[in-house]
Scaffold this motif. Structure first.
Motif, mmCIF file in Angstrom:
data_model
loop_
_atom_site.group_PDB
_atom_site.id
_atom_site.type_symbol
_atom_site.label_atom_id
_atom_site.label_comp_id
_atom_site.label_asym_id
_atom_site.label_seq_id
_atom_site.Cartn_x
_atom_site.Cartn_y
_atom_site.Cartn_z
ATOM 1 N N CYS A 1 14.321 45.382 7.636
ATOM 2 C CA CYS A 1 12.954 45.503 7.122
ATOM 3 C C CYS A 1 12.048 44.400 7.674
ATOM 4 O O CYS A 1 10.825 44.555 7.685
ATOM 5 C CB CYS A 1 12.947 45.463 5.597
ATOM 6 S SG CYS A 1 13.805 46.854 4.818
ATOM 7 N N ALA A 2 12.649 43.285 8.107
ATOM 8 C CA ALA A 2 11.864 42.193 8.680
ATOM 9 C C ALA A 2 11.508 42.455 10.137
ATOM 10 O O ALA A 2 10.644 41.770 10.702
ATOM 11 C CB ALA A 2 12.635 40.878 8.565
ATOM 12 N N GLU A 3 12.145 43.451 10.744
ATOM 13 C CA GLU A 3 11.954 43.706 12.177
ATOM 14 C C GLU A 3 11.052 44.905 12.452
ATOM 15 O O GLU A 3 10.426 44.991 13.500
ATOM 16 C CB GLU A 3 13.318 43.957 12.841
ATOM 17 C CG GLU A 3 14.333 42.844 12.620
ATOM 18 C CD GLU A 3 13.905 41.532 13.257
ATOM 19 O OE1 GLU A 3 13.195 41.589 14.282
ATOM 20 O OE2 GLU A 3 14.261 40.474 12.732
ATOM 21 N N ILE A 4 10.987 45.843 11.515
ATOM 22 C CA ILE A 4 10.310 47.117 11.766
ATOM 23 C C ILE A 4 9.087 47.257 10.862
ATOM 24 O O ILE A 4 9.181 47.072 9.649
ATOM 25 C CB ILE A 4 11.272 48.298 11.515
ATOM 26 C CG1 ILE A 4 12.502 48.194 12.414
ATOM 27 C CG2 ILE A 4 10.563 49.626 11.724
ATOM 28 C CD1 ILE A 4 13.578 49.211 12.087
ATOM 29 N N VAL A 5 7.952 47.585 11.469
ATOM 30 C CA VAL A 5 6.769 47.957 10.692
ATOM 31 C C VAL A 5 6.868 49.453 10.437
ATOM 32 O O VAL A 5 6.671 50.261 11.356
ATOM 33 C CB VAL A 5 5.462 47.634 11.442
ATOM 34 C CG1 VAL A 5 4.260 48.086 10.627
ATOM 35 C CG2 VAL A 5 5.369 46.147 11.739
ATOM 36 N N PRO A 6 7.210 49.866 9.224
ATOM 37 C CA PRO A 6 7.476 51.289 8.986
ATOM 38 C C PRO A 6 6.208 52.127 9.063
ATOM 39 O O PRO A 6 5.204 51.803 8.412
ATOM 40 C CB PRO A 6 8.064 51.305 7.569
ATOM 41 C CG PRO A 6 7.532 50.067 6.932
ATOM 42 C CD PRO A 6 7.387 49.055 8.012
ATOM 43 N N PRO B 1 1.048 37.280 6.409
ATOM 44 C CA PRO B 1 1.855 38.323 5.766
ATOM 45 C C PRO B 1 3.261 38.356 6.342
ATOM 46 O O PRO B 1 3.500 37.906 7.467
ATOM 47 C CB PRO B 1 1.088 39.607 6.101
ATOM 48 C CG PRO B 1 0.338 39.276 7.354
ATOM 49 C CD PRO B 1 -0.014 37.827 7.255
ATOM 50 N N PRO B 2 4.231 38.880 5.595
ATOM 51 C CA PRO B 2 5.604 38.981 6.091
ATOM 52 C C PRO B 2 5.685 39.842 7.346
ATOM 53 O O PRO B 2 4.892 40.768 7.537
ATOM 54 C CB PRO B 2 6.354 39.641 4.921
ATOM 55 C CG PRO B 2 5.509 39.379 3.720
ATOM 56 C CD PRO B 2 4.099 39.368 4.203
ATOM 57 N N SER B 3 6.622 39.539 8.196
ATOM 58 C CA SER B 3 6.848 40.366 9.379
ATOM 59 C C SER B 3 7.461 41.701 8.951
ATOM 60 O O SER B 3 7.994 41.837 7.851
ATOM 61 C CB SER B 3 7.805 39.654 10.343
ATOM 62 O OG SER B 3 9.066 39.452 9.718
ATOM 63 N N GLY B 4 7.389 42.678 9.851
ATOM 64 C CA GLY B 4 7.969 43.981 9.535
ATOM 65 C C GLY B 4 7.231 44.643 8.392
ATOM 66 O O GLY B 4 6.009 44.742 8.383
ATOM 67 N N CYS B 5 7.972 45.085 7.401
ATOM 68 C CA CYS B 5 7.386 45.701 6.212
ATOM 69 C C CYS B 5 6.755 44.618 5.340
ATOM 70 O O CYS B 5 7.436 43.671 4.929
ATOM 71 C CB CYS B 5 8.447 46.460 5.417
ATOM 72 S SG CYS B 5 7.831 47.136 3.858
#
Length: 327
Positions: free
Chosen positions: A305-310, A288-292
Motif C-alpha cells: 500500500c506504500a508503493e501503489i497509488v490505487p 501526505p503518505p506515499s502510495g495510498c
C-alpha cells in the motif's frame, strides 16, 4: 434517484489539483506546498445532486471553491456545459458565474451586516443586468417567498434573523440569477439540528422544482444519504470512493468509507454497523503518505500500500473504489 437527471454531464472535472504554497524566510520563498486537492476527476449530470463527503482537512471545501474559480486551480480541467473554465478570462468567468453560484457555510459571515436584505438580493441582479431598477425589489420579494420568508424581510438587517433564516437569505441570493449549478458548502453545519431538516427539505424542493444541479459538501453522512443522488468520498485531497447513494451506503467498499458509515446512527438497532475506530489523525497535506494516502490509518494496510497509488476501480454499476485490498 431524481427523475430529472440527464445522462449528459453538466460538469466534467479532469485531473484537478490545487496546492497552496507556504512561504517563509526573509525572501518569502515557497518552503512547502499544501496539496489540498490532489488529482481528482468526476462528472455531475444535469439535474443531479452529488454529495462530497469526508473529514475536516480532506479538501472538500477547496474542491468546491476551485470549481467556481474562487480559488485558482493549480492544474487540471474544469469543463462546464462544454466550456473549460480554466481558460476563461476574468470577464468571461464573471459572465459564467451567472450560471454557477455558491451557498456558504456560515450564513452570518457571508451576508454584509451593513446591508438590508433588499440590497443583498438586488446586488446580483444589478451586477448581471437582470431586470430594471423598478422591478428588482419585486424580484427580491419573490425570492424570499420561494425560500419561505415574507416580503417584510426586505427592509431588515441580517442580525435581525435567526441562523436558519439567514441561511434562507443566502439561498435566495444564490438563486437570484437563476443559476444552473450550485455548490452548497456545508450549508447546514452551522445550524441547530432542529433547523437543519427545514433547510435540507427546502434545498430538496428547490432542486426538484427548478431542476438545479448541485454539489452538496457535507460531513454529516446521514443527511447526504437522504438528499443526494450520488456520493463522492474524499480523503486527504483524493477521491477514494464514489457511487450512487443507495449502493455506497448499502455496500461501502473502501475501508475509509466503511469507517465513516460505521459512525452514522441507525434508527433501527438491528441494522447497526460495528463501529470502526480509525487510529491517529488525518495526516498533513504538506507531506501526505506515499502510495495510498489512507494507509497510515487503514486496518487493512500492508507494505504494498506504500508503493501503489490505487486507481478508482469498478466494484459495481456506477460504483468505484480506490483500494487494492478490496477491488
Amino acid at each position: 434517484m431524481r427523475d430529472t437527471i440527464s445522462p449528459e454531464p453538466l460538469l466534467q472535472v479532469r485531473n484537478l489539483r490545487k496546492s497552496f504554497g507556504i512561504r517563509g524566510g526573509l525572501l518569502g520563498r515557497v518552503l512547502a506546498e499544501v496539496k489540498a486537492v490532489n488529482d481528482i476527476s468526476f462528472e455531475i449530470g444535469r439535474g443531479e445532486v452529488v454529495g462530497l463527503v469526508g473529514e475536516s482537512g480532506s479538501g472538500k471545501t477547496t474542491a468546491g471553491r476551485t470549481l467556481l474559480r474562487l480559488e485558482e486551480p493549480t492544474s487540471g480541467e474544469i469543463r462546464f456545459d462544454g466550456t473549460d473554465l480554466t481558460t476563461l478570462s476574468a470577464d468571461g468567468m464573471r459572465r459564467m458565474r451567472r450560471r454557477m453560484q455558491i451557498i456558504f457555510q456560515d450564513p452570518f459571515a457571508s451576508l454584509n451586516p451593513r446591508e438590508k436584505v433588499r440590497e443583498i438580493l438586488t446586488h446580483p441582479l444589478r451586477l448581471h443586468g437582470i431586470g430594471t431598477a423598478s422591478d428588482r425589489p419585486d424580484r427580491a420579494a419573490e425570492l424570499l417567498e420561494k425560500v419561505g420568508l415574507g416580503r417584510d424581510s426586505l427592509d431588515r438587517f441580517p442580525h435581525e434573523f435567526s441562523g436558519g433564516q439567514r441561511q434562507r437569505i443566502g439561498i435566495a441570493r444564490a438563486l437570484a440569477v437563476e443559476p444552473d449549478f450550485i455548490v452548497a458548502d456545508e450549508p447546514v453545519s452551522a445550524l441547530d439540528v432542529s433547523i437543519q431538516a427545514q433547510v435540507i427539505n427546502l434545498l430538496d424542493d428547490l432542486c426538484d422544482d427548478l431542476g438545479l444541479t448541485m454539489l452538496f459538501i457535507a460531513h454529516d453522512l446521514g443527511v447526504v444519504e437522504h438528499f443526494c443522488d450520488r456520493v463522492i468520498v474524499m480523503y486527504l485531497g483524493r477521491i477514494v470512493e464514489t457511487g450512487r447513494s443507495e449502493d455506497l451506503y448499502a455496500r461501502p467498499n473502501h475501508p475509509y468509507t466503511q469507517a465513516l458509515l460505521s459512525a452514522v446512527p441507525k434508527p433501527k438497532p438491528g441494522r447497526r454497523r460495528d463501529r470502526i475506530l480509525l487510529k491517529g489523525d488525518i495526516p498533513s497535506p504538506i507531506d501526505p503518505p506515499s502510495g495510498c494516502v489512507f494507509r497510515s490509518r487503514c486496518p487493512m494496510a500492508s507494505a504494498e500500500c506504500a508503493e501503489i497509488v490505487p486507481p478508482l476501480a469498478r466494484v459495481g454499476a456506477g460504483h468505484f473504489s480506490a483500494c487494492i485490498k478490496t477491488t
